[in-house]
Structures are given as structure tokens and as C-alpha cells.
Motif scaffolding. Structure first.
Motif, PDB file in Angstrom:
ATOM      1  N   LEU A   1       0.813  -1.221   0.000  1.00  0.00           N
ATOM      2  CA  LEU A   1       0.000   0.000   0.000  1.00  0.00           C
ATOM      3  C   LEU A   1       0.845   1.270   0.000  1.00  0.00           C
ATOM      4  CD1 LEU A   1      -2.830  -0.884   2.549  1.00  0.00           C
ATOM      5  CD2 LEU A   1      -3.094  -0.471   0.096  1.00  0.00           C
ATOM      6  N   ALA A   2       2.083   1.190   0.488  1.00  0.00           N
ATOM      7  CA  ALA A   2       2.886   2.393   0.707  1.00  0.00           C
ATOM      8  C   ALA A   2       3.158   3.164  -0.579  1.00  0.00           C
ATOM      9  CB  ALA A   2       4.204   2.034   1.395  1.00  0.00           C
ATOM     10  N   SER A   3       3.292   2.473  -1.701  1.00  0.00           N
ATOM     11  CA  SER A   3       3.547   3.180  -2.959  1.00  0.00           C
ATOM     12  C   SER A   3       2.285   3.798  -3.536  1.00  0.00           C
ATOM     13  CB  SER A   3       4.178   2.235  -3.989  1.00  0.00           C
ATOM     14  OG  SER A   3       5.550   2.032  -3.705  1.00  0.00           O
ATOM     15  N   VAL A   4       1.110   3.397  -3.002  1.00  0.00           N
ATOM     16  CA  VAL A   4      -0.161   3.932  -3.490  1.00  0.00           C
ATOM     17  C   VAL A   4      -0.605   5.110  -2.632  1.00  0.00           C
ATOM     18  CG1 VAL A   4      -2.580   3.397  -3.940  1.00  0.00           C
ATOM     19  CG2 VAL A   4      -0.811   1.668  -4.371  1.00  0.00           C
ATOM     20  N   MET A   5      -0.540   4.964  -1.303  1.00  0.00           N
ATOM     21  CA  MET A   5      -1.013   6.008  -0.407  1.00  0.00           C
ATOM     22  C   MET A   5       0.116   6.704   0.339  1.00  0.00           C
ATOM     23  SD  MET A   5      -2.745   3.905   2.783  1.00  0.00           S
ATOM     24  CE  MET A   5      -4.102   3.348   1.781  1.00  0.00           C
ATOM     25  N   GLY A   6       1.356   6.407  -0.024  1.00  0.00           N
ATOM     26  CA  GLY A   6       2.497   7.036   0.631  1.00  0.00           C
ATOM     27  C   GLY A   6       2.901   6.287   1.887  1.00  0.00           C
ATOM     28  N   THR A   7       4.160   6.383   2.247  1.00  0.00           N
ATOM     29  CA  THR A   7       4.643   5.683   3.437  1.00  0.00           C
ATOM     30  C   THR A   7       3.951   6.203   4.700  1.00  0.00           C
ATOM     31  OG1 THR A   7       6.515   7.233   3.527  1.00  0.00           O
ATOM     32  CG2 THR A   7       6.899   5.118   2.461  1.00  0.00           C
ATOM     33  N   THR A   8       3.688   7.509   4.754  1.00  0.00           N
ATOM     34  CA  THR A   8       3.004   8.055   5.930  1.00  0.00           C
ATOM     35  C   THR A   8       1.565   7.567   5.984  1.00  0.00           C
ATOM     36  OG1 THR A   8       4.394  10.034   5.884  1.00  0.00           O
ATOM     37  CG2 THR A   8       2.358  10.161   7.157  1.00  0.00           C
ATOM     38  N   GLY A   9       0.845   7.619   4.866  1.00  0.00           N
ATOM     39  CA  GLY A   9      -0.537   7.176   4.846  1.00  0.00           C
ATOM     40  C   GLY A   9      -0.675   5.711   5.215  1.00  0.00           C
ATOM     41  N   ALA A  10       0.139   4.850   4.611  1.00  0.00           N
ATOM     42  CA  ALA A  10       0.077   3.419   4.912  1.00  0.00           C
ATOM     43  C   ALA A  10       0.440   3.155   6.365  1.00  0.00           C
ATOM     44  CB  ALA A  10       1.016   2.659   3.977  1.00  0.00           C
ATOM     45  N   SER A  11       1.430   3.882   6.879  1.00  0.00           N
ATOM     46  CA  SER A  11       1.840   3.692   8.274  1.00  0.00           C
ATOM     47  C   SER A  11       0.720   4.074   9.237  1.00  0.00           C
ATOM     48  CB  SER A  11       3.092   4.525   8.574  1.00  0.00           C
ATOM     49  OG  SER A  11       4.193   4.100   7.795  1.00  0.00           O
ATOM     50  N   MET A  12       0.055   5.203   8.955  1.00  0.00           N
ATOM     51  CA  MET A  12      -1.005   5.662   9.846  1.00  0.00           C
ATOM     52  C   MET A  12      -2.225   4.743   9.810  1.00  0.00           C
ATOM     53  SD  MET A  12       0.321   8.124  11.424  1.00  0.00           S
ATOM     54  CE  MET A  12       1.827   7.152  11.225  1.00  0.00           C
ATOM     55  N   VAL A  13      -2.519   4.165   8.656  1.00  0.00           N
ATOM     56  CA  VAL A  13      -3.682   3.280   8.545  1.00  0.00           C
ATOM     57  C   VAL A  13      -3.433   1.946   9.232  1.00  0.00           C
ATOM     58  CG1 VAL A  13      -5.040   1.925   6.892  1.00  0.00           C
ATOM     59  CG2 VAL A  13      -4.627   4.350   6.474  1.00  0.00           C
ATOM     60  N   LEU A  14      -2.200   1.402   9.133  1.00  0.00           N
ATOM     61  CA  LEU A  14      -1.954   0.033   9.571  1.00  0.00           C
ATOM     62  C   LEU A  14      -1.293  -0.120  10.928  1.00  0.00           C
ATOM     63  CD1 LEU A  14      -0.954  -1.760   6.258  1.00  0.00           C
ATOM     64  CD2 LEU A  14      -2.895  -2.255   7.712  1.00  0.00           C
ATOM     65  N   ILE A  15      -0.675   0.929  11.472  1.00  0.00           N
ATOM     66  CA  ILE A  15       0.066   0.723  12.716  1.00  0.00           C
ATOM     67  C   ILE A  15      -0.857   0.344  13.871  1.00  0.00           C
ATOM     68  CG2 ILE A  15       0.071   3.186  13.322  1.00  0.00           C
ATOM     69  CD1 ILE A  15       2.742   0.487  14.115  1.00  0.00           C
ATOM     70  N   ARG A  16      -2.043   0.928  13.922  1.00  0.00           N
ATOM     71  CA  ARG A  16      -2.944   0.617  15.034  1.00  0.00           C
ATOM     72  C   ARG A  16      -3.519  -0.801  14.930  1.00  0.00           C
ATOM     73  NH1 ARG A  16      -3.415   6.096  13.918  1.00  0.00           N
ATOM     74  NH2 ARG A  16      -2.949   7.445  15.701  1.00  0.00           N
ATOM     75  N   PRO A  17      -3.917  -1.285  13.738  1.00  0.00           N
ATOM     76  CA  PRO A  17      -4.305  -2.703  13.658  1.00  0.00           C
ATOM     77  C   PRO A  17      -3.191  -3.657  14.079  1.00  0.00           C
ATOM     78  CG  PRO A  17      -5.103  -1.533  11.735  1.00  0.00           C
ATOM     79  CD  PRO A  17      -4.244  -0.560  12.498  1.00  0.00           C
ATOM     80  N   VAL A  18      -1.953  -3.351  13.722  1.00  0.00           N
ATOM     81  CA  VAL A  18      -0.843  -4.210  14.148  1.00  0.00           C
ATOM     82  C   VAL A  18      -0.685  -4.159  15.664  1.00  0.00           C
ATOM     83  CG1 VAL A  18       1.650  -4.599  13.952  1.00  0.00           C
ATOM     84  CG2 VAL A  18       0.341  -3.974  11.927  1.00  0.00           C
ATOM     85  N   LEU A  19      -0.852  -2.990  16.251  1.00  0.00           N
ATOM     86  CA  LEU A  19      -0.791  -2.871  17.720  1.00  0.00           C
ATOM     87  C   LEU A  19      -1.885  -3.711  18.377  1.00  0.00           C
ATOM     88  CD1 LEU A  19      -0.043   0.938  18.122  1.00  0.00           C
ATOM     89  CD2 LEU A  19       1.240  -0.896  19.255  1.00  0.00           C
ATOM     90  N   ARG A  20      -3.114  -3.610  17.873  1.00  0.00           N
ATOM     91  CA  ARG A  20      -4.216  -4.369  18.479  1.00  0.00           C
ATOM     92  C   ARG A  20      -4.018  -5.873  18.302  1.00  0.00           C
ATOM     93  NH1 ARG A  20      -7.250  -0.159  16.164  1.00  0.00           N
ATOM     94  NH2 ARG A  20      -7.850  -1.481  14.398  1.00  0.00           N
TER      95      ARG A  20
END
Length: 469
Positions: free
Chosen positions: A138-157
Motif C-alpha cells: 500500500l505504501a507506494s499507493v497512499m504514501g509511506t506516511t498514509g500506509a503507516s497511519m492506517v496500519l500501525i494501530r491494527p498491528v498494535l491491536r
């Protein structure tokens, strides 16, 4: 919300300010001593050491400490070159670099934090590796920041029940926050700068895909092996299986649409340049001002229209954004003379490094471009570092995309991949660290993270050099 209001209030002031009508004095770095880089070094050491040596002081006063280092550059600079030169240097950093950076980051942080991935996610080695692979794609589509913000919380949970999980967040930074963004100009700021300079939109897709795939595959395999080992040692007890497992689904589709709007604005600024205007004496394209205004509007829409319940369930807070905004303000200011010295090329204090990029016959050495761009991108902002070496390689996109393709690929990979070597190499790195620590998970110290990078990434980059550069 506070950052959006503050930035929105600053835009009319910026546009109304009188022009000073000259380039920044530090833009001509040929006469600057390396000693001007000491405040930048002070910022780095403060970020690295103070959380360990004086954690309480740092936690409560990191903004003041960062501002102090910025002042330790600007005040001597004013004494050496005059107050006007110091003000112009500050205005250059603020208008050309920091405010565009902050507006985009704020929009991505706010919209990404309003997307909630629901469903039964248990952080087994297979699930964790799949989440990292999805984020990398996803990072090349929505940017590294966008992909990080969307997925970091699911990985935490997904990993809330595990004790041995720090390695997953370290690999998350390696993959999702950096290497995943190497295939399009939307993925990472260095490639976007190349796009603005005339590099074709899909040039990174075709010329970096093999390097991306090599690094991503090896890192995902390494993470899976490491996570299996951690799982075996810990023997965690997963949450009990309920009779009805919750299927994966996305909530916050409005923010998905707003995230798409952010990416459309970024792309639009590159394909539709407008006339330049003067802001605090700095020439800046009108499209960039309109883009910043659009980012702030998107941020406000996300804040107003996203249910508070959704953000609360997503573990969203403004703390990570505040930390990044304050620390990177000092980083951008104190980094200016270091970048100016690099821009001076063979006329500056870094002439010895610059000379390493070509043979005595004047032929570029892609491996050297890869390592020099990467080494400096590890601690300086990787976007202007990319631009320095892009120009050093000739700066002609038509030539660099054809006969200079190995050199441009080396510069691109160095800037994007090696931004993962430290927490400050790329903005999402520090943001992920801050979000993870907000949730009570301990992350490696600055030097601890660099040790992870040295152990995992440097051997990978050596192999990459041998195979491709």
C-alpha cells in the motif's frame, strides 16, 4: 485540531508578508565550515540520549530543548552574516520546507487515524507478516506516511496479548514506512521531488521494482523467521476463540476518501504548476500554497466529520503529531547549513565526499551514489538529500532516465531505502515510534534502533549493491 487552526491562521500572514528579494545566505554553502552542523548534531544527540539520561526532563521539555538548538544556529548565524540573512534562512526553511511538510503530514495523520480496521486479528507470525506485506504494497499507493497511519494501530491491536513484539514494529518501519514507498512518486517525498524535476511517473515502478522486491522479500522472510522464534520462546496465549469470529472490515470510509483526496492534491501540485508568488520573501509556486490550504481543509473535514467514538476505538491522539511537529521544526532549521554544504558540491567542505561519486575519467559510480545518498538520508531529510545528488549527477531528467538510469536508480534507492536507518531518516519512522510508545509498548532507543538497522539493513544493502549497483 490545534495544529490545523495554527497552520490555517498562518497562511494569510505568510501571503501578506513583504518580500525580502534574495536567496538564503546558506544556499551558497561553499564558504560554510562544518562547525555550522554542530546544532544539528546537538538535536540528534538530544533525541538519542536525553530520553535515556534524563527522560523526565526530555518528556516535559523536548520542545524547549529543540527550540534552543535552533536558536544556537540562528543567533550565531545572525551575528556572522547579519540579522537579515538569519531571518531569510529561517523564512526559507519555514516556507519552502517545514510548512509544506507539516501540512501534508497533518492531513495524512488525521485521515489515517480515522480509518478503523475491525475484525479478528491475532498477531501470529503469519498474520503479522501478512500485515507487513499489505502495508508494504500500500505504501507506494497512499504514501509511506498514509500506509503507516492506517496500519500501525491494527498491528498494535493484533499483538496486544504478546510480550515479544518490538521486532514487528521495527520491521514495520523498515518496510511500510520506507522501502514500500519506492515504486511511485506518491510513495515517498524523494521520488516526488524527482517527479517534479521531470522524472516520468512510472519510471520508479519499472526501474526500482526488482530492487524493491529483493529487499521486501528478504525482510518479510527475516521477520517471519524472527517472529516464529519469538513466538516459540514466549509461547503466548492468544485471545480465546469466540463462537463467531468477526470478519475483517473497514470503518471510516469517509477518511479513506479524504486520504485519496490528499494523494490527488499531491499529484495535482506536480502536474499543474502555477505562477510563483512571494511568501516571506521566498518564491513559492501558487499550487503549493493552494495544496497546503487543501491539506488543512481536508484535516478539518476529517476532524469535524469523523465520530469521536471511532477515533477513540482506534487509539487516536494528537501526542505523536505534536512530538513530530516540534522535533522536526528544529531538525529542519539546524539541518539547513549541512544541506547547503552538500549543495556546494566540489566547492564546499564536503568536496572530498563529492569526489567519490565519479571515476577520474568523470564516469558516475552508482554504488557510491547509493551509499552516499543513503548514508546522508539516514540522518538528514531524505528528500533534499535526493535533490542534492540528483543535481550532482547532472540534473537532466531525460539523460538520467536513459543512459544515466543506473545512477538515478542508485540515488532513488539510497534516499528511500536508507531513510529506514534511523528514526529521523523519514518522518513516518518517528511517528510510528511515538504512536507505539503511546500505547505502552517499549521501542528501542535512538541508538538501539540504529543497531537494529545496522544488523538487518546494512547486510541487505551490501547484497543489493553487489547484485544491482
Amino acid at each position: 485540531m490545534y495544529f490545523a487552526v495554527l497552520a490555517a491562521a498562518s497562511l494569510p500572514l505568510l501571503v501578506a508578508s513583504p518580500a525580502l528579494g534574495a536567496e538564503t545566505a546558506a544556499a551558497h554553502g561553499g564558504g560554510l565550515s562544518p562547525l555550522w552542523g554542530l546544532p544539528f548534531l546537538g538535536v540528534l544527540l538530544s533525541i538519542a540520549l536525553m530520553p535515556l539520561a534524563a527522560g523526565r526532563v526530555w518528556h516535559h521539555h523536548y520542545g524547549k530543548i529543540s527550540a534552543g538548538w535552533a536558536a544556537l544556529f540562528l543567533v550565531p548565524y545572525a551575528l556572522a552574516f547579519g540579522p537579515e540573512a538569519a531571518w531569510e534562512e529561517f523564512a526559507h526553511v519555514l516556507v519552502q520546507e517545514y510548512l509544506p511538510f507539516l501540512a501534508l503530514l497533518l492531513a495524512l495523520y488525521t485521515t489515517g487515524g480515522g480509518v478503523l480496521l475491525r475484525g479478528t486479528l491475532v498477531g501470529t507470525p503469519a498474520v503479522n507478516t501478512a500485515l507487513l506485506a499489505a502495508g508494504t504494497a500500500l505504501a507506494s499507493v497512499m504514501g509511506t506516511t498514509g500506509a503507516s497511519m492506517v496500519l500501525i494501530r491494527p498491528v498494535l491491536r493484533a499483538n496486544a496479548f504478546r510480550r515479544r513484539k518490538t521486532h514487528t514494529f521495527v520491521f514495520f518501519i523498515f518496510l511500510v514506512s520506507n522501502i514500500g514507498g519506492s515504486l511511485t512518486p506518491l510513495g515517498d517525498p524523494p521520488l516526488y521531488l524527482g517527479f517534479l524535476k521531470g522524472v516520468a511517473f512510472f519510471w520508479p515502478t519499472t526501474h526500482l521494482f526488482d530492487k524493491f522486491l529483493f529487499c521486501a522479500a528478504l525482510l518479510l522472510a527475516a521477520h517471519h523467521a524472527l517472529d516464529r522464534l519469538a513466538w516459540a520462546r514466549e509461547r503466548p496465549v492468544p485471545p480465546p476463540r469466540s463462537a463467531a469470529r468477526e470478519a475483517l472490515r473497514v470503518e471510516g470510509w469517509l477518511n479513506v476518501a479524504l486520504l485519496g483526496a490528499v494523494l490527488a492534491v499531491v499529484l495535482g501540485m506536480g502536474v499543474a504548476p502555477l505562477r510563483e508568488v512571494s511568501v516571506l520573501g521566498q518564491p513559492i509556486g501558487l499550487e503549493r500554497l493552494l495544496g497546503m490550504a487543501a491539506f488543512l481543509a481536508i484535516t478539518l473535514l476529517s476532524v469535524r466529520l469523523t465520530p469521536a467514538r471511532l477515533r477513540e476505538q482506534n487509539g487516536f491522539s494528537w501526542g505523536a503529531m505534536a512530538e513530530v511537529a516540534k522535533l522536526f521544526a528544529a531538525i529542519f532549521v539546524t539541518m539547513a547549513p549541512v544541506l547547503a554544504i552538500l549543495r556546494a558540491g566540489r566547492e564546499g567542505a564536503a568536496a572530498g565526499l563529492v569526489a567519490l561519486t565519479s571515476t577520474p575519467e568523470g564516469q558516475p559510480i552508482p554504488a557510491t551514489y547509493f551509499w552516499l545518498t543513503g548514508a546522508l538520508s539516514s540522518f538528514l531529510d531524505n528528500a533534499p538529500t535526493y535533490l542534492v545528488f540528483f543535481n550532482l549527477a547532472g540534473g537532466d531528467p531525460a539523460r538520467l532516465m536513459t543512459q544515466g538510469a543506473p545512477t538515478l536508480a542508485a540515488i532513488s534507492c539510497g534516499a528511500v531505502f536508507m531513510g529506514a536507518n534511523s528514526y529521523i531518516g523519514n518522518a513516518p519512522n518517528f511517528m510510528v515510534k511515538a504512536i507505539v510508545e503511546e500505547q505502552g509498548v517499549r521501542m528501542p532507543s535512538f541508538f538501539g534502533y540504529c543497531a537494529w538497522a545496522a544488523a538487518v539493513l546494512i547486510p541487505l544493502f551490501v547484497l543489493l549493491t553487489l547484485l544491482f549497483f
